[in-house]
Design a protein around this motif. Structure first.
Motif, PDB file in Angstrom:
ATOM      1  N   ALA A 152      10.815  -7.838  -2.031  1.00 41.06           N
ATOM      2  CA  ALA A 152       9.945  -7.694  -3.197  1.00 41.06           C
ATOM      3  C   ALA A 152       9.377  -6.286  -3.148  1.00 41.06           C
ATOM      4  O   ALA A 152       9.424  -5.623  -2.098  1.00 41.06           O
ATOM      5  CB  ALA A 152       8.827  -8.740  -3.184  1.00 41.06           C
ATOM      6  N   PRO A 153       8.835  -5.766  -4.265  1.00 43.90           N
ATOM      7  CA  PRO A 153       8.286  -4.406  -4.242  1.00 43.90           C
ATOM      8  C   PRO A 153       7.207  -4.188  -3.187  1.00 43.90           C
ATOM      9  O   PRO A 153       7.043  -3.077  -2.706  1.00 43.90           O
ATOM     10  CB  PRO A 153       7.715  -4.249  -5.656  1.00 43.90           C
ATOM     11  N   GLY A 154       6.476  -5.231  -2.795  1.00 47.48           N
ATOM     12  CA  GLY A 154       5.390  -5.062  -1.837  1.00 47.48           C
ATOM     13  C   GLY A 154       5.601  -5.744  -0.507  1.00 47.48           C
ATOM     14  O   GLY A 154       4.657  -5.860   0.281  1.00 47.48           O
ATOM     15  N   SER A 155       6.818  -6.179  -0.205  1.00 47.13           N
ATOM     16  CA  SER A 155       7.060  -6.855   1.070  1.00 47.13           C
ATOM     17  C   SER A 155       8.515  -6.674   1.475  1.00 47.13           C
ATOM     18  O   SER A 155       9.402  -6.525   0.626  1.00 47.13           O
ATOM     19  CB  SER A 155       6.724  -8.348   0.973  1.00 47.13           C
ATOM     20  N   ARG A 156       8.738  -6.695   2.787  1.00 47.00           N
ATOM     21  CA  ARG A 156      10.095  -6.546   3.286  1.00 47.00           C
ATOM     22  C   ARG A 156      10.240  -7.247   4.630  1.00 47.00           C
ATOM     23  O   ARG A 156       9.259  -7.491   5.334  1.00 47.00           O
ATOM     24  CB  ARG A 156      10.489  -5.077   3.411  1.00 47.00           C
ATOM     25  N   LEU A 157      11.491  -7.558   4.963  1.00 47.25           N
ATOM     26  CA  LEU A 157      11.838  -8.183   6.235  1.00 47.25           C
ATOM     27  C   LEU A 157      12.451  -7.128   7.142  1.00 47.25           C
ATOM     28  O   LEU A 157      13.346  -6.379   6.722  1.00 47.25           O
ATOM     29  CB  LEU A 157      12.817  -9.335   6.027  1.00 47.25           C
ATOM     30  N   ILE A 158      11.982  -7.061   8.394  1.00 44.03           N
ATOM     31  CA  ILE A 158      12.440  -6.072   9.358  1.00 44.03           C
ATOM     32  C   ILE A 158      12.983  -6.796  10.579  1.00 44.03           C
ATOM     33  O   ILE A 158      12.310  -7.679  11.132  1.00 44.03           O
ATOM     34  CB  ILE A 158      11.300  -5.123   9.776  1.00 44.03           C
ATOM     35  N   GLU A 159      14.172  -6.437  11.005  1.00 43.98           N
ATOM     36  CA  GLU A 159      14.732  -6.988  12.232  1.00 43.98           C
ATOM     37  C   GLU A 159      13.861  -6.582  13.414  1.00 43.98           C
ATOM     38  O   GLU A 159      13.464  -5.421  13.543  1.00 43.98           O
ATOM     39  CB  GLU A 159      16.164  -6.487  12.416  1.00 43.98           C
ATOM     40  N   SER A 208       0.811  -1.217   0.000  1.00 41.91           N
ATOM     41  CA  SER A 208       0.000   0.000   0.000  1.00 41.91           C
ATOM     42  C   SER A 208       0.844   1.266   0.000  1.00 41.91           C
ATOM     43  O   SER A 208       0.339   2.344  -0.303  1.00 41.91           O
ATOM     44  CB  SER A 208      -0.941   0.004   1.217  1.00 41.91           C
ATOM     45  N   HIS A 209       2.131   1.180   0.356  1.00 42.07           N
ATOM     46  CA  HIS A 209       2.990   2.373   0.386  1.00 42.07           C
ATOM     47  C   HIS A 209       4.422   1.992  -0.004  1.00 42.07           C
ATOM     48  O   HIS A 209       5.347   2.114   0.785  1.00 42.07           O
ATOM     49  CB  HIS A 209       2.950   3.045   1.759  1.00 42.07           C
ATOM     50  N   VAL A 210       4.587   1.560  -1.259  1.00 44.46           N
ATOM     51  CA  VAL A 210       5.892   1.088  -1.732  1.00 44.46           C
ATOM     52  C   VAL A 210       6.910   2.228  -1.763  1.00 44.46           C
ATOM     53  O   VAL A 210       8.039   2.104  -1.270  1.00 44.46           O
ATOM     54  CB  VAL A 210       5.756   0.449  -3.129  1.00 44.46           C
ATOM     55  N   LYS A 211       6.520   3.377  -2.332  1.00 44.33           N
ATOM     56  CA  LYS A 211       7.456   4.501  -2.452  1.00 44.33           C
ATOM     57  C   LYS A 211       7.859   5.030  -1.080  1.00 44.33           C
ATOM     58  O   LYS A 211       9.012   5.400  -0.855  1.00 44.33           O
ATOM     59  CB  LYS A 211       6.830   5.612  -3.297  1.00 44.33           C
ATOM     60  N   LEU A 212       6.901   5.091  -0.165  1.00 44.87           N
ATOM     61  CA  LEU A 212       7.206   5.550   1.189  1.00 44.87           C
ATOM     62  C   LEU A 212       8.155   4.583   1.890  1.00 44.87           C
ATOM     63  O   LEU A 212       9.039   5.000   2.653  1.00 44.87           O
ATOM     64  CB  LEU A 212       5.908   5.692   1.983  1.00 44.87           C
ATOM     65  N   ALA A 213       7.998   3.281   1.629  1.00 44.86           N
ATOM     66  CA  ALA A 213       8.885   2.282   2.235  1.00 44.86           C
ATOM     67  C   ALA A 213      10.322   2.473   1.758  1.00 44.86           C
ATOM     68  O   ALA A 213      11.272   2.373   2.545  1.00 44.86           O
ATOM     69  CB  ALA A 213       8.394   0.874   1.894  1.00 44.86           C
ATOM     70  N   ARG A 214      10.524   2.770   0.459  1.00 43.13           N
ATOM     71  CA  ARG A 214      11.882   3.011  -0.032  1.00 43.13           C
ATOM     72  C   ARG A 214      12.472   4.275   0.594  1.00 43.13           C
ATOM     73  O   ARG A 214      13.678   4.335   0.880  1.00 43.13           O
ATOM     74  CB  ARG A 214      11.856   3.157  -1.555  1.00 43.13           C
ATOM     75  N   SER A 215      11.659   5.290   0.801  1.00 44.19           N
ATOM     76  CA  SER A 215      12.133   6.521   1.437  1.00 44.19           C
ATOM     77  C   SER A 215      12.560   6.245   2.873  1.00 44.19           C
ATOM     78  O   SER A 215      13.568   6.783   3.349  1.00 44.19           O
ATOM     79  CB  SER A 215      11.034   7.585   1.401  1.00 44.19           C
TER      80      SER A 215
END
Length: 689
Positions: A421-428, A377-384
């Motif tokens: 992936a563009p819509g998912s990420r792993l966070i420690e 839902s917020h891919v661009k914000l996640a990259r920022s």
């Protein structure tokens, strides 16, 4: 660099500077100096000409720099694959991939999938336009000459081609490791959200939209009777459509439950009459639905690896040499490998998202929890956000270099975040983390009598509605009275109560308070210097084991239109009464101010090159929003970035300077803590917490 800014046409000085910086990097052992030189090289490449004079210089001498020195700058190198320096950046990335394939595979795969998705969308839209234009009759004024390729083709196709070449090289050199990484990613995608998790996420999004709209000045003229906007109406209708498309569960009990929820949702959000469209009534109904689905989620919170991910349950160190996720974000001498994935998977609510928590045992015997989060839902914000965390990691290395910041142990808590992936990420993750909102919920649950979590917000709007009905004037004095009542009667100091209960030993409590003061000082400094949007309480996490503060929800607020910083709050940073009470009565005038001054004086040191690092990171941030890099737009971008860096360094200078024993920080802190400013903020921001 100043000469290059003045004489953009003459690149002789820039070419000589890049050659000197690369030569210095090959001889220099001090990592802070190498970091400063590489950041200046990346910034100087912005001024490159059509002949690619600067890129050729970098291509000629880049092999003299040790490959470990480039690891920190992988995101900037990948961003440059769509620019004039793509060829030399491809060569550097290829060298990195030969030595550290995992450091490159996750980011390059994410960039490739993002660019490919955008390319396919652009080509499909262009194809439809061509078909529509072809079907128009001859002589129709709407019929135009459409080129064979869309304008975005020249920007997207080369970048996608460079990424594809890099992936091909990595698969040829490290086939076993890449097959294991690909299998891990594909298996993680099977841990998709259940239908009620997806609905719950949509409900949280629409609640945030309703709270933002309720606080708008235009809607405060008639608080109790304001209607929902068309945007909110369409979003809720979309949730209804999603519920209708959810396939029925194979188990009869779950299938009947799904049907009941669909029917209840349609009945609760019946907008056939005007009464059903009242904003606060809709908001109250949405929060009731969140409570109900939260119970459904908690009943299905635990799964086992064998049920969901058979590959991960069988994975071990002998399968492939795979390092911990995000290990290469912070280059070091020794990297921890994955020994195995533990069998338990938990479903939790964290970072305003539904996440799957999995546990990895490292080769050193420690267990590392990670969150699998859906960010579609917020891919661009996640990259920022990831670029901002990269900036904090570099700031941490600068703080270690100076005596005053080092002896105070001033370090930002920066979790590892990797987009798989563009819509998912792993966070420690850390299992002892607790958000400020969770502390407040603990207080509401243990209070006698038990209090609703939304009681302060409900009281705020009730008082506004009562004042409007009585014809009273809504001014700052009236808002201050509401704020004072909530602070004293509804929300006393809940954070300090939980801390005293968690740390009954006075020595442990003092250590925790001392650490939380220094962490709050760093957090306030970075909010003040970078004009960051102040976080809501659900975004701020306190590690109960160590007292550190962590968050992944910051992003650099640069306007796409003007290129300037956007600061929307009435206060420079978040420092609410509960946090002040938790830190202690003398913290504001003592340890907190001294910690902010020590960190700021470290960051303005010209030897550490903070301005050069900011140039490189902000260039990446601004370029991400630019579609057409024409010459006038590049010149405008350079001026915008230079202005932004000057503003940041000016604020850091303000925080660092003091005349004898006088500093400007106490007056800045007073702007944040004064009730006259806090009472003007959105109640959903919990300014009294």
């Amino acid at each position: 660099m100043d000469r290059v800014n003045i004489y953009k046409a003459n690149l002789y000085h820039a070419e000589s500077a890049i050659a000197c910086y690369l030569q210095a990097c090959s001889k220099q052992k001090d990592d802070s100096k190498v970091r400063r030189y590489i950041s200046r090289i990346l910034w100087l490449l912005t001024f490159d000409s059509v002949d690619e004079v600067l890129s050729k210089c970098l291509e000629q001498f880049h092999t003299s720099v040790h490959i470990e020195k480039w690891l920190e700058w992988v995101p900037q190198l990948l961003a440059g694959l769509g620019s004039k320096e793509a060829r030399v950046f491809h060569a550097i990335l290829q060298t990195i991939g030969r030595v550290h394939p995992q450091a490159l595979y996750f980011p390059i795969r994410n960039v490739y999938l993002t660019v490919r998705g955008e390319y396919q969308e652009v080509m499909a839209r262009h194809k439809n336009l061509v078909e529509y234009n072809r079907n128009l009759p001859d002589g129709d004024p709407m019929k135009k000459d459409i080129p064979d390729q869309p304008p975005e083709f020249a920007r997207l196709k080369p970048r996608m081609s460079w990424c594809n070449k890099l992936l091909h090289v990595l698969r040829e050199i490290h086939p076993t490791m890449l097959n294991a990484l690909e299998s891990i990613i594909e298996t993680l995608h099977y841990m998709k959200d259940a239908w009620y998790d997806e609905v719950l996420q949509k409900l949280y999004t629409v609640i945030q939209m309703c709270e933002t709209e309720a606080f708008e000045i235009d809607h405060r003229q008639d608080v109790l009777n304001v209607k929902i906007s068309q945007q909110i109406y369409k979003y809720i209708t979309g949730i209804m459509q999603y519920l209708n498309t959810v396939p029925a569960n194979s188990r009869s009990r779950d299938a009947s439950k799904q049907t009941t929820i669909k029917q209840r949702f349609e009945a609760d959000f019946d907008f056939s009459n005007n009464q059903g469209k009242k904003l606060h009534k809709v908001l109250k109904t949405l929060k009731c639905w969140v409570k109900m689905l939260d119970k459904t989620q908690s009943n299905n919170s635990k799964n086992y690896m064998e049920e969901r991910c058979s590959y991960l349950s069988k994975f071990c160190s002998s399968s492939a040499e795979v390092y911990l996720i995000g290990e290469f974000l912070n280059p070091k001498a020794h990297y921890v490998k994955i020994a195995r994935f533990l069998p338990k998977i938990e479903t939790i609510r964290k970072h305003s998202l539904t996440a799957r928590r999995l546990f990895i045992r490292g080769s050193n015997g420690k267990v590392y929890p990670y969150l699998m989060v859906n960010t579609s839902s917020h891919v661009k914000l996640a990259r920022s956000e990831e670029r901002f965390l990269q900036l904090l990691r570099m700031f941490n290395k600068s703080l270690v270099q100076r005596k005053e910041s080092c002896r105070r142990n001033l370090q930002w808590s920066v979790p590892k975040v990797v987009a798989v992936a563009p819509g998912s990420r792993l966070i420690e993750d850390n299992t002892s983390n607790i958000s400020v909102l969770e502390i407040y919920r603990w207080y509401c649950k243990n209070r006698t009598p038990e209090m609703e979590v939304d009681a302060p917000i409900a009281y705020y709007y009730e008082q506004l509605g009562r004042m409007q009905n009585e014809g009273s004037v809504l001014n700052r004095i009236a808002l201050n009275k509401i704020y004072h009542f909530i602070q004293t009667n509804i929300l006393p100091h809940c954070a300090s109560r939980l801390a005293k209960k968690t740390y009954p030993d006075p020595v442990m409590f003092w250590s925790f308070r001392h650490q939380i003061t220094r962490q709050t000082a760093l957090d306030c400094l970075v909010q003040f210097a970078l004009f960051l949007s102040s976080l809501k309480p659900e975004h701020i996490y306190i590690t109960q084991e160590t007292g550190t503060l962590s968050t992944v929800h910051y992003h650099i607020p640069i306007s796409k239109e003007t290129g300037e910083f956007v600061h929307e709050q009435h206060i420079p940073f978040r420092l609410t009464p509960n946090m002040i009470t938790l830190m202690g009565p003398i913290s504001l005038s003592g340890p907190m101010v001294f910690s902010m001054i020590a960190a700021a004086r470290c960051l303005i040191d010209p030897k550490l090159g903070t301005d050069a690092i900011l140039h490189a990171i902000l260039k990446d941030e601004v370029q991400a929003s630019i579609k057409d890099m024409t010459e006038p737009r590049v010149i405008s971008m350079i001026e915008d970035i230079q202005s932004a860096v000057n503003q940041i360094m000016s604020r850091l200078q303000t925080a660092a300077n003091f005349d004898k024993a006088e500093s400007k920080l106490p007056s800045i802190i007073s702007l944040t803590t004064t009730p006259e400013n806090l009472c003007r903020l959105d109640p959903a921001w919990y300014p009294w917490l």
